[in-house]
Design a protein around this motif. Sequence first.
Motif, PDB file in Angstrom:
ATOM      1  N   TRP A  31      49.157  21.667  37.242  1.00 31.42           N
ATOM      2  CA  TRP A  31      50.165  21.075  36.358  1.00 31.42           C
ATOM      3  C   TRP A  31      49.528  20.390  35.155  1.00 31.42           C
ATOM      4  O   TRP A  31      50.174  20.233  34.113  1.00 31.42           O
ATOM      5  N   ARG A  32      48.286  20.011  35.305  1.00 25.05           N
ATOM      6  CA  ARG A  32      47.587  19.401  34.178  1.00 25.05           C
ATOM      7  C   ARG A  32      46.998  20.447  33.221  1.00 25.05           C
ATOM      8  O   ARG A  32      46.444  20.092  32.177  1.00 25.05           O
ATOM      9  N   GLY A  33      47.092  21.721  33.567  1.00 24.82           N
ATOM     10  CA  GLY A  33      46.521  22.763  32.717  1.00 24.82           C
ATOM     11  C   GLY A  33      45.010  22.779  32.764  1.00 24.82           C
ATOM     12  O   GLY A  33      44.351  23.187  31.813  1.00 24.82           O
ATOM     13  N   MET A  34      44.438  22.351  33.898  1.00 26.58           N
ATOM     14  CA  MET A  34      42.983  22.219  34.005  1.00 26.58           C
ATOM     15  C   MET A  34      42.349  23.289  34.897  1.00 26.58           C
ATOM     16  O   MET A  34      41.160  23.205  35.212  1.00 26.58           O
ATOM     17  N   LEU A  35      43.119  24.288  35.284  1.00 26.92           N
ATOM     18  CA  LEU A  35      42.576  25.339  36.141  1.00 26.92           C
ATOM     19  C   LEU A  35      42.470  26.638  35.357  1.00 26.92           C
ATOM     20  O   LEU A  35      43.471  27.173  34.893  1.00 26.92           O
ATOM     21  N   HIS A  36      41.241  27.128  35.210  1.00 24.79           N
ATOM     22  CA  HIS A  36      41.025  28.379  34.484  1.00 24.79           C
ATOM     23  C   HIS A  36      40.823  29.541  35.442  1.00 24.79           C
ATOM     24  O   HIS A  36      41.481  30.571  35.356  1.00 24.79           O
ATOM     25  N   ASP A  37      39.902  29.373  36.381  1.00 24.12           N
ATOM     26  CA  ASP A  37      39.608  30.441  37.333  1.00 24.12           C
ATOM     27  C   ASP A  37      39.030  29.824  38.599  1.00 24.12           C
ATOM     28  O   ASP A  37      38.431  28.751  38.567  1.00 24.12           O
ATOM     29  N   MET A  38      39.216  30.509  39.705  1.00 24.65           N
ATOM     30  CA  MET A  38      38.576  30.070  40.949  1.00 24.65           C
ATOM     31  C   MET A  38      38.364  31.277  41.850  1.00 24.65           C
ATOM     32  O   MET A  38      39.090  32.266  41.784  1.00 24.65           O
ATOM     33  N   MET A  39      37.359  31.185  42.673  1.00 26.11           N
ATOM     34  CA  MET A  39      37.012  32.268  43.577  1.00 26.11           C
ATOM     35  C   MET A  39      38.009  32.310  44.743  1.00 26.11           C
ATOM     36  O   MET A  39      38.472  31.264  45.205  1.00 26.11           O
ATOM     37  N   PRO A  40      38.359  33.516  45.212  1.00 27.25           N
ATOM     38  CA  PRO A  40      39.256  33.615  46.367  1.00 27.25           C
ATOM     39  C   PRO A  40      38.746  32.788  47.547  1.00 27.25           C
ATOM     40  O   PRO A  40      37.550  32.766  47.831  1.00 27.25           O
ATOM     41  N   GLY A  41      39.656  32.093  48.192  1.00 31.85           N
ATOM     42  CA  GLY A  41      39.301  31.274  49.345  1.00 31.85           C
ATOM     43  C   GLY A  41      39.036  29.819  49.018  1.00 31.85           C
ATOM     44  O   GLY A  41      38.917  28.982  49.919  1.00 31.85           O
ATOM     45  N   THR A  42      38.967  29.495  47.712  1.00 35.39           N
ATOM     46  CA  THR A  42      38.663  28.114  47.315  1.00 35.39           C
ATOM     47  C   THR A  42      39.742  27.147  47.784  1.00 35.39           C
ATOM     48  O   THR A  42      39.452  26.096  48.377  1.00 35.39           O
ATOM     49  N   ASP A  43      41.006  27.483  47.521  1.00 40.60           N
ATOM     50  CA  ASP A  43      42.112  26.600  47.903  1.00 40.60           C
ATOM     51  C   ASP A  43      42.152  26.406  49.415  1.00 40.60           C
ATOM     52  O   ASP A  43      42.353  25.288  49.916  1.00 40.60           O
TER      53      ASP A  43
END
Length: 431
Positions: free
Chosen positions: A9-21
Amino acid sequence: MDFIEELRWRGMLHDMMPGTDEQLKKEMTSGYIGFDPTASSLHIGNLATIMLLVHFQRAGHKPYALVGGATGMIGDPSFKAAERSFLDEDTLRINQAGIKKQLEQFLDFDCGEHSAVMVNNYDWFKDMGFLQFLREAGKFLSVNYMMSKDSVKKRLETGISFTEFSYQLLQGYDFYHLYKHNNIRLQMGGSDQWGNITTGTEIIRRKEGDEEGYFKAYALTTPLLTKSDGSKFGKSEGGNIWLDASRTSPYQFYQFWLSQSDDDSPRLLRVFSLKAKAEIESLEAQHAEAPHLRVMQKALAEELTIRIHSERDFQLALKASEVLFGKATLETLQSIAADEFDVVFDGVPQTEISQAEWQGVANITDLVSTVTRGEIYPSKSEARRAIQQNAVSINKEKVKSAEQMLTDFALLQDRFLLVSKGKKNHLVKVI
């Protein structure tokens, strides 16, 4: 707090590797960001990644800040036009100490199991020989893999040294070392660091993965900040905006945030403020109703000036703004304490004159031209013309006549006289 949702929601996520969340929701996770110690202070270009660590800790995870004492000797080639100069060990140590002090303003280094930790990659590289490094890291990545990285491809046309080419191996090995010895599972950074970060996950996968190559380490990046016009965020006409008050004064720091455009401010609030979503949306609504009040810019400038400097520095910045740009009066000027003058008038042009020169001034025209050596007005005729046009004030009081005597104006703190020519200010200092 859900770390990934907070970033979204802050617009601070560009990319992440699968499984990170999934990893972050499963357990408290240790994650790190690297900082290049090329100066003794961080600047606001570093703030977005610092805020990643802040939200990471607030979400119940353990943040690590890696200061690259070893990699800082080489310099990251990522999206740089040319190779940087090497830094010596003493300079790097001074820079690391300055960065640690600044990170303590954002991260809690003493809060139990979630405490932030600072590490230095020089500690594990200083005793490692070249042959050992080749065996430990070099054999696990192909040259083709390393050349495929955007940070390298952009430099192949102009030339890249082997030293810089090896940088991604060093950063990749950092991740492996921290994974192995500190149980760090996540590396974060700006979007320009994706290639270097995934080099680390690849080394870990090849050295530590199971038969299916299961990913045990993860990567996450935040977008690089640009202004609405596409230009790079974090620069002013004078260069970087630093977090160190000796490089960028609290007043200049405050003014930088205050001067941000209406188009940029909603995003800046989300990235740099710790205010909740509802509060930020309320500020946006207030701004939409009365844009001239600049409530978004003022809220962000206040929060960051207090956090990085102090409440007193913020109050002085407010006073300086009132004096230099607002509707300050003689009473406002007289309320400024002696030890506050240098702070309030930092960056304002100053001219020093002697007591004898002060005593010998015939009138205001003389003072703002001849006595101040043309640094306020280059000639008496130009000074008279400005006074006749009602464009000159002394200590926030209009000069009524070109022949007006100095006895009409008292020195502030027995040493200073503020000359305002239109919207520009000039401080006369009697020594």
